[in-house]
Design an enzyme around this catalytic site. Structure first.
Site, short mmCIF file in Angstrom:
data_model
loop_
_atom_site.label_atom_id
_atom_site.label_comp_id
_atom_site.label_asym_id
_atom_site.label_seq_id
_atom_site.Cartn_x
_atom_site.Cartn_y
_atom_site.Cartn_z
N LYS A 86 97.47 13.44 -5.12
CA LYS A 86 96.23 13.10 -4.39
C LYS A 86 95.04 12.99 -5.32
CE LYS A 86 97.85 15.14 -0.05
NZ LYS A 86 99.10 15.80 -0.54
N ARG A 87 95.20 12.25 -6.40
CA ARG A 87 94.12 12.09 -7.36
C ARG A 87 93.08 11.10 -6.83
NH1 ARG A 87 96.27 16.32 -9.12
NH2 ARG A 87 96.93 16.55 -11.30
#
Length: 281
Positions: free
Chosen positions: A99-100
């Site tokens: 989930k960058r």
């Protein structure tokens, strides 16, 4: 760098051959304890290798959650590198659940870490957050195209807090979640048999008929099993886009460890339930 066949094409083939199930690799402390393992690097390594041994040769996708490896520092990241490599060698596609989301050179560096073919953590796809503006993902989109990897962009997530952002209405009358889906439709335009830029949409969200989920790419659907959704719910939630759904189950399978056969049987039961649900459409 020689690009792989696009992720969407590889995923479509894997889903058709193995079924669309994705199994998460989430070695959090309570699961390690349930398995009789220590909450340490040795336990992490045993857990991860066992999951890969049990299901990597049978399911379409494995999804390691990076945070549960990162919490052990460099030795944990080393285990994650091995997990990714061994899962891919066994034939599973790997979606790195990290989930960058950032901007500019920082987003580019995150993309290099997970989407460059020479990176130790190279994965077939990466989960990313668009909530610094969809355009902030441009470095990841560009590198994914160059390498033949994919992205799963958070759109309509299963956590209750997500609605305050994702269902918010913009000045043009569209919700933020719908706007994200619209961007993905543009990314996937003309791609066959499946685009490489997917959305994360929770399987627990119920009626989503007000959203156009048929955006030409895959839909990673968390929430099956412990969070309360079942494979039978998929057609009602996803409608005509259900053929492109990659339902994710984690604890529903992982709680059957450390026995390899029990893990494999649990994954196959979920896979059979998904097939049954999809054939009823």
């Amino acid at each position: 760098m020689t690009a792989l066949e696009p992720f969407g094409a590889r995923l479509r083939r894997a889903m058709d051959e193995r079924g669309p199930l994705c199994v998460g690799i989430d070695p959090h402390a309570s699961l390690l304890a349930e398995w009789g393992l220590g909450d340490d690097v040795d336990g992490l390594e045993r857990f991860s290798r066992t999951v890969v041994e049990a299901v990597a040769g049978r399911v379409a996708v494995l999804k390691p959650q990076s945070a549960f490896f990162e919490r052990f520092g460099s030795r944990g990241v080393a285990v994650l590198e091995t997990t990714v490599q061994e899962a891919r060698e066994a034939g599973a596609l790997v979606v790195m659940d990290a989930k960058r989301g950032d901007i500019g050179s920082t987003m580019a560096a995150y993309a290099e870490a997970f989407l460059h073919q020479d990176a130790p953590l190279f994965s077939d796809a990466l989960t990313v957050s668009p909530y610094l503006g969809y355009g902030s993902l441009s470095p990841a989109v560009a590198l994914a195209r160059e390498s033949g990897a994919g992205l799963f962009v958070l759109a309509l997530t299963s956590n209750p807090e997500g609605g305050e952002v994702q269902h918010a209405v913009r000045a043009d009358g569209r919700t933020v979640g719908a706007t994200v889906l619209g961007h993905l439709a543009l990314e996937n335009a003309g791609e066959e048999p499946l685009g490489s830029f997917g959305a994360v949409v929770g399987a627990t969200l119920g009626d989503l008929s007000s959203y156009d989920l048929d955006m030409g790419g895959p839909i990673l659907a968390p929430g099956i099993g412990a969070q309360g959704a079942t494979p039978a719910d998929l057609p009602a939630v996803f409608g005509r886009a259900v053929r492109n759904v990659v339902p994710n189950v984690s604890r529903g399978v992982l709680r059957h460890g450390p026995d390899v056969v029990a893990l494999r049987d649990a994954a196959e039961r979920f896979a059979d339930e998904v097939r049954t649900a999809l054939t009823s459409v």
